[in-house]
Design an enzyme around this catalytic site. Structure first.
Site, PDB file in Angstrom:
ATOM      1  N   GLY A   1      13.326  24.880   5.995  1.00 25.18           N
ATOM      2  CA  GLY A   1      12.682  24.277   4.669  1.00 25.18           C
ATOM      3  C   GLY A   1      12.582  24.842   3.443  1.00 25.18           C
ATOM      4  N   GLY A   2      13.748  25.435   3.000  1.00 20.11           N
ATOM      5  CA  GLY A   2      13.772  26.039   1.639  1.00 20.11           C
ATOM      6  C   GLY A   2      14.178  24.822   0.923  1.00 20.11           C
ATOM      7  N   HIS A   3      13.194  24.077   0.355  1.00 12.75           N
ATOM      8  CA  HIS A   3      13.503  22.823  -0.519  1.00 12.75           C
ATOM      9  C   HIS A   3      12.056  22.385  -0.881  1.00 12.75           C
ATOM     10  CE1 HIS A   3      12.299  20.716   2.929  1.00 12.75           C
ATOM     11  NE2 HIS A   3      13.406  20.977   3.572  1.00 12.75           N
ATOM     12  N   ALA A   4      12.161  21.301  -1.965  1.00  9.61           N
ATOM     13  CA  ALA A   4      10.867  20.664  -2.295  1.00  9.61           C
ATOM     14  C   ALA A   4      11.113  19.460  -2.057  1.00  9.61           C
ATOM     15  CB  ALA A   4      10.605  20.883  -3.802  1.00  9.61           C
TER      16      ALA A   4
ATOM     17  N   ARG B   1       8.944  24.925  -0.697  1.00 11.65           N
ATOM     18  CA  ARG B   1       8.427  25.686   0.306  1.00 11.65           C
ATOM     19  C   ARG B   1       9.416  26.112   1.368  1.00 11.65           C
ATOM     20  NH1 ARG B   1       9.766  22.715   4.586  1.00 11.65           N
ATOM     21  NH2 ARG B   1       8.615  20.956   5.036  1.00 11.65           N
TER      22      ARG B   1
END
Ligand code: TYD
Length: 135
Positions: free
Chosen positions: A47-50, A95
């Protein structure tokens, strides 16, 4: 708006405890989707993103993991390890989930259906998004 920990109801019982979530009561949005992340190999990051629109609540139903929430200026790490706490993440925050314990189970309640266009996957694009949406 910042990410916040929500204490969920916990009905303690010698037969085993019970917790629950009702939309618009315990969490501030209508639930359009739920998904869960499991069988995460040691050391993996998810989940490394917005999201531009999606709001979410993340619950460690089992085991533990950390959620790093970043508003473009400050990073906050939330360690989730109890199934009666939810982490509410408003839209527009970067996040990442990491440090998953063996057999951990992450439940995500989302305010939107899955939409590829809602993802911001480039960190620089995220910083531009924050600048353009600063109130
Ligand atoms: P992604 O959101 O990138 O996972 P994570 O944030 O945990 O790293 O999703 C991984 C893949 O799963 C991607 O190809 C999109 C797909 N997906 C769906 O089809 N529906 C969903 O509800 C979600 C969350 C993901």
């Amino acid at each position: 708006m910042n990410a916040t920990i929500i204490k969920l109801p916990k009905i303690e019982d010698p037969r085993g405890n019970l917790s629950f979530i009702e939309e618009l009561i315990h969490i501030p949005f209508k639930i359009e989707r739920t998904y869960w992340i499991y069988d995460v190999p040691g050391g993996q990051v998810r989940g490394g993103h917005a999201f531009k629109e999606q709001k979410e609540v993340i619950v460690a139903l089992s085991g533990s993991f950390d959620v790093v929430v970043d508003d473009g200026k400050l990073k906050q790490t939330f360690s989730l390890n109890r199934s009666y706490y939810g982490l509410f993440i408003p839209s527009g925050l970067w996040r990442q989930m990491e440090n998953f314990s063996t057999n951990s189970l992450a439940l995500v309640l989302s305010s939107t259906h899955y939409k590829d266009e809602d993802y911001i996957i480039e960190y620089n694009e995220f910083l531009d998004f924050r600048r353009n949406n600063e109130k």
